[in-house]
Design an enzyme around this catalytic site. Sequence first.
Site, mmCIF file in Angstrom:
data_model
loop_
_atom_site.group_PDB
_atom_site.id
_atom_site.type_symbol
_atom_site.label_atom_id
_atom_site.label_comp_id
_atom_site.label_asym_id
_atom_site.label_seq_id
_atom_site.Cartn_x
_atom_site.Cartn_y
_atom_site.Cartn_z
ATOM 1 N N LYS A 1 0.834 -1.213 0.000
ATOM 2 C CA LYS A 1 0.000 0.000 0.000
ATOM 3 C C LYS A 1 0.867 1.261 0.000
ATOM 4 C CE LYS A 1 -2.397 -1.451 3.608
ATOM 5 N NZ LYS A 1 -2.024 -2.884 3.666
ATOM 6 N N THR A 2 1.874 1.290 0.863
ATOM 7 C CA THR A 2 2.777 2.443 0.892
ATOM 8 C C THR A 2 3.546 2.563 -0.414
ATOM 9 O OG1 THR A 2 3.036 2.177 3.292
ATOM 10 C CG2 THR A 2 4.662 3.546 2.150
ATOM 11 N N ASP B 1 -0.986 6.363 6.659
ATOM 12 C CA ASP B 1 -1.056 4.933 6.950
ATOM 13 C C ASP B 1 -1.975 4.692 8.145
ATOM 14 O OD1 ASP B 1 -0.490 2.276 6.631
ATOM 15 O OD2 ASP B 1 1.435 2.338 7.666
ATOM 16 N N ARG C 1 6.585 -8.285 1.412
ATOM 17 C CA ARG C 1 7.456 -7.844 2.515
ATOM 18 C C ARG C 1 8.162 -9.032 3.150
ATOM 19 N NH1 ARG C 1 4.402 -4.459 6.827
ATOM 20 N NH2 ARG C 1 4.678 -2.830 5.249
ATOM 21 N N THR D 1 -5.898 -1.459 7.121
ATOM 22 C CA THR D 1 -6.156 -2.900 7.170
ATOM 23 C C THR D 1 -7.577 -3.173 7.632
ATOM 24 O OG1 THR D 1 -5.267 -2.958 9.423
ATOM 25 C CG2 THR D 1 -3.729 -3.442 7.638
#
Length: 356
Positions: A85-86, A130, A238, A179
Amino acid sequence: MAIVSSITNHSPLPNDKGEERLVGPALLKEELKLSQQDSLRPRSFDDFVGQSELKKVLEISVKASLKRGEALDHLMLYGPPGLGKTTMALIIAEELGVKARVTSAPALERPRDIVGLLINMQPRELIFVDEIHRLNRVSQELLYPAMEDRRLDLTVGKGTSSRMRSLEIPPFTLVGATTKPAALSSPMRDRFGLTQRLDFYNHFDLENIIKRSAQLINLLISQEASTQLAKRSRGTPRIANRLIRRVRDYAEVHSSSKMIDVKVVNEALELHRVDQRGLDATDRSYLGLLVNQFQGGPVGLETLAAALGEDSTTLETVVEPYLMQIGFLQRTSRGRVVTPAAEKHYLLTSTNNMSK
C-alpha cells in the site's frame, strides 16, 4: 521526480511481547531504518509486480488526471499489511511528478497536526496516511471539507468571542491505507473517489519479486530456490524480501557457492524455524495446542490465548488470518477448529522434516 518527505515512521509491534516475527506482517526495526534508496521498493508501475487489475485502474486514473492537469481523486487502499500500500502511494506520486508527504494516523492526533500538514502543501501534492482508520473523530472532521471542498475550517478564539474562519487550500490527493476499512466512519469513506483492495500474491508473482530483489542486491539465485522462497512467503512481498535477506546472510557465512540453491534456502529457513508453508514457531505452537491438547477443537479464542500466554487480539489479527487463508483453520460459532490438512502438516513438521 517525486520527492518523498517522511513525516513519521510508524509500525505496530508484531505482538504484545515485543518479539519480532520473521514471517510477521509488521515492519521489523531494521526495515524501518532502510532509506528509500536502500529499500527494494519498486518506483514505477512497470517495476511493480502483481496486483495487475489494481495497476490498470490506477494507471488510467493517473494518466487522466495528468491529461486534465488536475489532482488525482482521493484514494483509499485497503488489505492485509505488507502487500504494497505504501509502495503504491509512492509510485503514484512518482508517476504524477509530485511530492509525497508520508505520515500515519497516530502522528495526527491533534488538530494542529492536520492543520500544519494541509496549509503547507503545494498544488496537487500527495499525502499518504497509513492506518487511516486510527484517526480520531476531530481529525477526521477537519479532513471532510478539505477533501471535498478544498477548505480548512478553523475556530479562532475561545468561548463567546470564538469565530469560524475558512482557509482555502490547494488541490491535493489524500491516499489512505488501512487494514480495517470498516473501522473508518461512513462520511470519511464516502469522500474517497477511488477505493481499491490489495490481495495476497500468488506464487508466480512472488517468484518474480524474489528474482527482482535478488538482482537488486547482486545475489544469484536458482529457479528452484526462488520457488521454494515464494512458497514460504505467505503471499506477502514484505516477507519474501525479508526471507531473501536472511538466506543471503546464511549463504555468506555457510556456503562457498555464489549461487543460492534449494539446499541453502532450506538450511537457512530451518535455522529460523520457518517451514515449507511459511509457518513459524508461533504458528506451530498454536496448531500444536489445538491438535494435541484440544483434539482439533472447537476451542474458544480466550481459552487458546490463555493457554499460549498470548493476547487474544494478537491471535485473531496476526496468527489466525494466514492459517485460515491456507485452509488450516476454521472459525465456527463454537470456536476454532483445525482441518485435516493442518493436522497432517503439523505432524510432518513436528518430526523435524521442515526442509523436505
